[in-house]
Scaffold this active site. Structure first.
Site, mmCIF file in Angstrom:
data_model
loop_
_atom_site.group_PDB
_atom_site.id
_atom_site.type_symbol
_atom_site.label_atom_id
_atom_site.label_comp_id
_atom_site.label_asym_id
_atom_site.label_seq_id
_atom_site.Cartn_x
_atom_site.Cartn_y
_atom_site.Cartn_z
ATOM 1 N N GLY A 25 55.335 71.400 -106.115
ATOM 2 C CA GLY A 25 56.252 70.259 -106.147
ATOM 3 C C GLY A 25 57.479 70.509 -105.289
ATOM 4 O O GLY A 25 57.892 69.649 -104.511
ATOM 5 N N GLY A 26 58.049 71.688 -105.416
ATOM 6 C CA GLY A 26 59.246 72.020 -104.644
ATOM 7 C C GLY A 26 58.963 72.036 -103.156
ATOM 8 O O GLY A 26 59.724 71.471 -102.359
ATOM 9 N N GLY A 79 61.148 73.124 -110.814
ATOM 10 C CA GLY A 79 59.779 72.805 -111.178
ATOM 11 C C GLY A 79 58.806 73.731 -110.488
ATOM 12 O O GLY A 79 59.125 74.878 -110.193
ATOM 13 N N SER A 80 57.623 73.203 -110.203
ATOM 14 C CA SER A 80 56.550 74.038 -109.678
ATOM 15 C C SER A 80 56.754 74.331 -108.203
ATOM 16 O O SER A 80 57.482 73.635 -107.489
ATOM 17 C CB SER A 80 55.211 73.329 -109.857
ATOM 18 O OG SER A 80 55.142 72.212 -108.991
ATOM 19 N N ARG A 81 56.050 75.360 -107.738
ATOM 20 C CA ARG A 81 56.106 75.724 -106.329
ATOM 21 C C ARG A 81 55.551 74.609 -105.447
ATOM 22 O O ARG A 81 56.145 74.260 -104.433
ATOM 23 C CB ARG A 81 55.287 77.006 -106.152
ATOM 24 C CG ARG A 81 55.292 77.563 -104.769
ATOM 25 C CD ARG A 81 54.780 78.996 -104.854
ATOM 26 N NE ARG A 81 54.618 79.615 -103.569
ATOM 27 C CZ ARG A 81 54.344 80.912 -103.421
ATOM 28 N NH1 ARG A 81 54.210 81.683 -104.491
ATOM 29 N NH2 ARG A 81 54.205 81.445 -102.235
ATOM 30 N N LYS A 107 65.732 61.526 -110.765
ATOM 31 C CA LYS A 107 64.354 61.156 -111.102
ATOM 32 C C LYS A 107 64.031 61.885 -112.397
ATOM 33 O O LYS A 107 63.973 63.115 -112.429
ATOM 34 C CB LYS A 107 63.371 61.555 -110.009
ATOM 35 C CG LYS A 107 61.929 61.198 -110.401
ATOM 36 C CD LYS A 107 60.914 61.734 -109.423
ATOM 37 C CE LYS A 107 59.499 61.442 -109.897
ATOM 38 N NZ LYS A 107 59.139 62.175 -111.150
ATOM 39 N N CYS A 130 61.559 79.670 -116.785
ATOM 40 C CA CYS A 130 61.518 80.172 -115.396
ATOM 41 C C CYS A 130 61.642 81.681 -115.371
ATOM 42 O O CYS A 130 61.191 82.335 -114.441
ATOM 43 C CB CYS A 130 62.681 79.623 -114.582
ATOM 44 S SG CYS A 130 63.200 77.979 -114.983
ATOM 45 N N GLU A 160 64.267 75.286 -107.228
ATOM 46 C CA GLU A 160 64.045 76.503 -108.017
ATOM 47 C C GLU A 160 62.608 76.406 -108.491
ATOM 48 O O GLU A 160 62.256 75.480 -109.210
ATOM 49 C CB GLU A 160 65.065 76.533 -109.156
ATOM 50 C CG GLU A 160 65.137 77.857 -109.872
ATOM 51 C CD GLU A 160 64.533 77.746 -111.246
ATOM 52 O OE1 GLU A 160 63.318 78.032 -111.374
ATOM 53 O OE2 GLU A 160 65.260 77.383 -112.176
ATOM 54 N N GLU A 195 52.115 83.402 -110.817
ATOM 55 C CA GLU A 195 52.730 82.981 -112.070
ATOM 56 C C GLU A 195 51.710 82.235 -112.929
ATOM 57 O O GLU A 195 50.969 81.386 -112.432
ATOM 58 C CB GLU A 195 53.916 82.052 -111.778
ATOM 59 C CG GLU A 195 54.654 81.605 -113.032
ATOM 60 C CD GLU A 195 55.794 80.623 -112.735
ATOM 61 O OE1 GLU A 195 55.850 80.087 -111.617
ATOM 62 O OE2 GLU A 195 56.615 80.398 -113.645
#
Lengths: 539, 539
Positions: free
Chosen positions: B255-256, B251-253, B194, B312, B275, B406
């Site tokens: 999203g993950g 990506g973001s927390r 994606k 990151c 990650e 973050e």
């Protein structure tokens, strides 16, 4: 069993939990071992723990963690060897208690005891060899442009304290000092065991043996604790305790999935290594049926009845490719005869025996499923399990998803499969398995070759010939497999790779030699194998 | 940038998804690349896909899987080498498009391009070496009593088709042909990517380069597909597709974690290697501050401003142990001066720039937090990011959990820590991190030695000196770490170990030599290193 007087050093059973160095009598109800052959409750009663005991054990484990993980490989290995020796020294007292609490025949218990102590010693040897540390060194290049290449070194460290849930069906090898405990301790992780309520006396004996080894080696008391708890409350509290970093479990699908869910709900999720459900399909190809159908029939039932069918790897489904109906008939006739001669056996608990009978009743009521034979019964056995053999055809099997379900006990279903196409359709519809087996004569090899890629995607262990019961503890074994056989298909709960479940790699960048962990120092004081710039074997 | 005419073989951008060999124009809305420096939308428009395109891509991947995973190491490696070569051949066209879509300076893009192609080649070399197969052979003993010892052999196989979610901040190295894709393809897994909507043109260029390599090597078209999709719909459908066996994400927390949850809800749960979030704490010990506080201040801001702080591993928190207030003051003065000289930079997208400003506003409004300096602004930059430096003290930090969050961008917080005890309390309260760094002079080594065990439990990579930005792609690196830095702390998404995420071991019991996978055959036709009875290096 041999009547040997217990040696003086063997502790009397007290009914206590072992929380670090303390004996703690739980006050959240009690449980006793029950002899499944007689239904008689055994002394003593075991007091059950609750959240306070979980916290006490995990706090001690957390305190032990920095000290225990810093032990040298030699110190840790010596501790594991001592644990093995202490368990061995329990001898007949332990064997007798396992037999009484589980109904497992003495010869099998002695085999399981040897497997358990061998397993601890195998992990001791593994710890000493040091390959589990995964030491890697990448050579720096300070002159590289545009940016200097750093000095990177990698090793594995333990995740943290591990919760182990003991299984009902292996009171020694998958229990208090079984594979999960042995591999976690080998990894440098303190262990908190939740004992299985069906064999509390066995658990206490083995727990005291491990605790004695902790003390002998001057390790922090929190390196090992043993808890008793009823239902899922204590177990859920243990998995959700923030000091627990990983979970090992062997048991039912519902039990395993409940722990997976509890772990995922944590503020910091942790891995759950649950070994759950498997029907262990066996494929009989036409040549094998024609060549040795009768022998296969007898071997099959010998495997089905091992451990009263209560093994994770019990063959619950056999797919006989029906190219020659007479050959399949011979196989079935032999299996039927073997079942009819099979005596009733005590199952592990009355509850398991009840669930087994319910499962058999459900199976026998399915349309298109025929009872081929039943084994003997014995009303003098309390938790009695009767061997059963059922037969159906491929079309019925494909149409009825319930026929794929595991029945925990000595009942198995033979599916007469029309041809290889129908077999393939059936295999594609199966869930993940611990094992998948194919029996093939020389003439079947081309067909077997096309099946093997399917079988290896289906299971953690692929057998050619033989029967899946019996798991060899070694380096090349996998006791694992795709979901729902396990919750973590990339792992194994048996064999030396099991240690990997409790480790994670850490990279050290430009750390001065004197501050590095010893396994990564320039002079390699542990003398372990390390990978340098990707190449193994160099120092 | 260098104005080089694109070579004839470089395809024009079409706005299509690449589903196997087909170009598919999505009809679920569209997206364009936007130059974050100007806010100008770029041609062409990219049609977005939906569930039908997910299904088409995953079906092709499923069909490709048996063929692709059966390729020899050499064939697979040659394919990866070709993908690298094809991407390299895009040259200035690719570099120009990345710059236009991301605002990343050209020099950095060229570095990232080299890193991406080197990474593909490193995985090609890894595949050829064959250690990833984890081949193990345990010698049988047919004469063993009471049971013969079986012939057990183990190798690793890929889990199945992998979904890769591209990151915004590395349009090449963590994107269409980045580390997740390279390691999954190396493992023998077809990949469905994606694309990240912020750089669709870059994604198409790289996607076509990979697809060309698929065709050149005669691999099944479903080995690689590239999808575009808005929001989380297409991504959720991809993760929940039963044909997908694992997921890589950077990506973001939020999203993950959404993907982790979607994967756990499946009938068959699958691993998600996400990650996510890291503030990358840096500890400055008193000796280091006294010895080189001024230099550290300048280096610090150079690291903070790299990639406009959108890495990151950007150092978001610095803990200065305030034994000598004057030394800390010098460090802060140097950092402050560097920030004041730091120009404004284009961030990756207008949305990221907005979220950054909101994060900075929240931080600056916290009681006890002081703004030390701000960098320049530039109203001509659309998605402008201004460098920021904030200061607080240890007590304030301990009392305000929001200060651990973050902020994605070039703002960092210096915490003046009273002493080592307060530092330890602070470190114990931090979440899992990708990196943890300590700066120590010789006089600080005793203190550093006591900190390292804490830092290694906190992070996947521990640095001594230096700054965490810049991740070396090699064998010993770990780009991972405890939750929430990643969802799978035992893994790395960078370096050769990344391949392990997409593999699982399978054991073969008593399989005839001719039917074994070639890596396990007696004559070892691949010539790979295998472990025999636990000992490595023997054939």
């Amino acid at each position: 069993m041999t009547a040997t007087k217990p040696a003086a050093r063997i502790p009397a059973l007290t009914g206590a939990m072992l929380i670090g160095a303390q004996d703690v009598h739980g006050e959240h109800g009690e449980v006793r071992g029950v002899d499944p052959r007689t239904g008689q409750a055994l002394e003593p009663a075991y007091g059950l723990g609750g959240t306070p005991e979980v916290e006490r054990a995990t706090r001690l484990a957390q305190q032990a963690f920095p000290v225990y993980r810093a032990t040298t490989p030699e110190a840790r290995a010596a501790f594991l060897d001592s644990a093995a020796g202490n368990i061995e020294a329990l001898g007949d007292v332990l064997v007798g208690r396992v037999v009484a609490e589980s109904g497992i025949p003495e010869a099998r218990v002695r085999g399981e005891l040897a497997r358990t102590t061998n397993q601890l010693r195998l992990f001791a040897a593994t710890v000493r060899a040091g390959d589990w540390l995964g030491a890697r060194l990448d050579t720096p290049d300070p002159t590289r442009a545009p940016l200097p290449k750093p000095d990177l070194r990698q090793r594995k460290i333990p995740l943290g304290p591990v919760a182990v849930f003991a299984a009902s069906n292996f009171p020694l090898a998958f229990s208090v000092a079984g594979g999960d405990t042995a591999s976690a301790l080998a990894a440098g992780a303190p262990v908190v065991v939740k004992a299985h309520s069906s064999h509390p006396g066995t658990s206490e004996l083995v727990g005291r043996a491990v605790r004695a080894a902790v003390a002998e080696h001057g390790l922090p008391e929190g390196t090992f604790s043993l808890l008793f708890g009823a239902g899922r409350e204590l177990g859920t509290a243990l998995v959700q305790d923030p000091r627990i970093a990983a979970v090992g479990f062997t048991g039912s699908r519902s039990g395993g999935l409940a722990l997976v869910e509890a772990a995922a709900r944590r503020a910091v999720p942790i891995p759950v290594y649950a070994e759950m459900s498997s029907v262990n399909p066996v494929v009989l190809l036409p040549g094998a049926l024609a060549e040795k159908g009768v022998a296969l029939g007898a071997e099959y039932i010998a495997s089905v009845t091992t451990g009263a069918g209560q093994l994770c790897t019990s063959p619950g489904l056999v797919f006989a490719v029906d190219a020659d109906a007479a050959a399949t008939d011979s196989f079935l006739a032999a299996a039927t005869a073997a079942v009819r001669q099979a005596p009733a056996a005590a199952m592990l608990t009355a509850g398991i025996a009840r669930a087994y009978r319910e499962g058999v009743d459900r199976l026998s009521a399915r349309p298109g499923v025929t009872a081929a034979a039943e084994g003997g019964t014995d009303e003098s056995i309390d938790a009695c399990g009767r061997v059963g053999l059922y037969v159906t055809d491929g079309a019925t099997f494909l149409a009825d998803e319930s026929l794929r379900d595991e029945i925990f006990g000595a009942t198995s279903l033979v599916v007469r499969v029309r041809d290889l196409d129908q077999l393939r359709e059936i295999l594609d519809g199966l869930e993940g398995q611990l094992t998948a087996t194919v029996h093939a004569a020389e003439s079947d090899h081309p067909a077997a070759a096309t099946l093997l890629p399917t079988l290896e995607l289906l299971a953690g262990r692929v057998l050619f010939g033989g029967w899946p019961t019996g798991v060899e503890v070694g380096h090349a074994v996998v006791h694992g497999g795709p979901f729902p056989a396990t919750s973590a298909p990339a792992t194994t709960s048996v064999g030396t790779r099991a240690i990997e479940r409790f480790l994670r790699p850490v990279s050290y960048q430009n750390v001065p030699d004197a501050l590095l962990p010893s396994e990564l120092r320039a002079d390699n004081p542990l003398g372990i194998r390390r990978r340098v710039d990707g190449e193994p074997g160099r120092i």
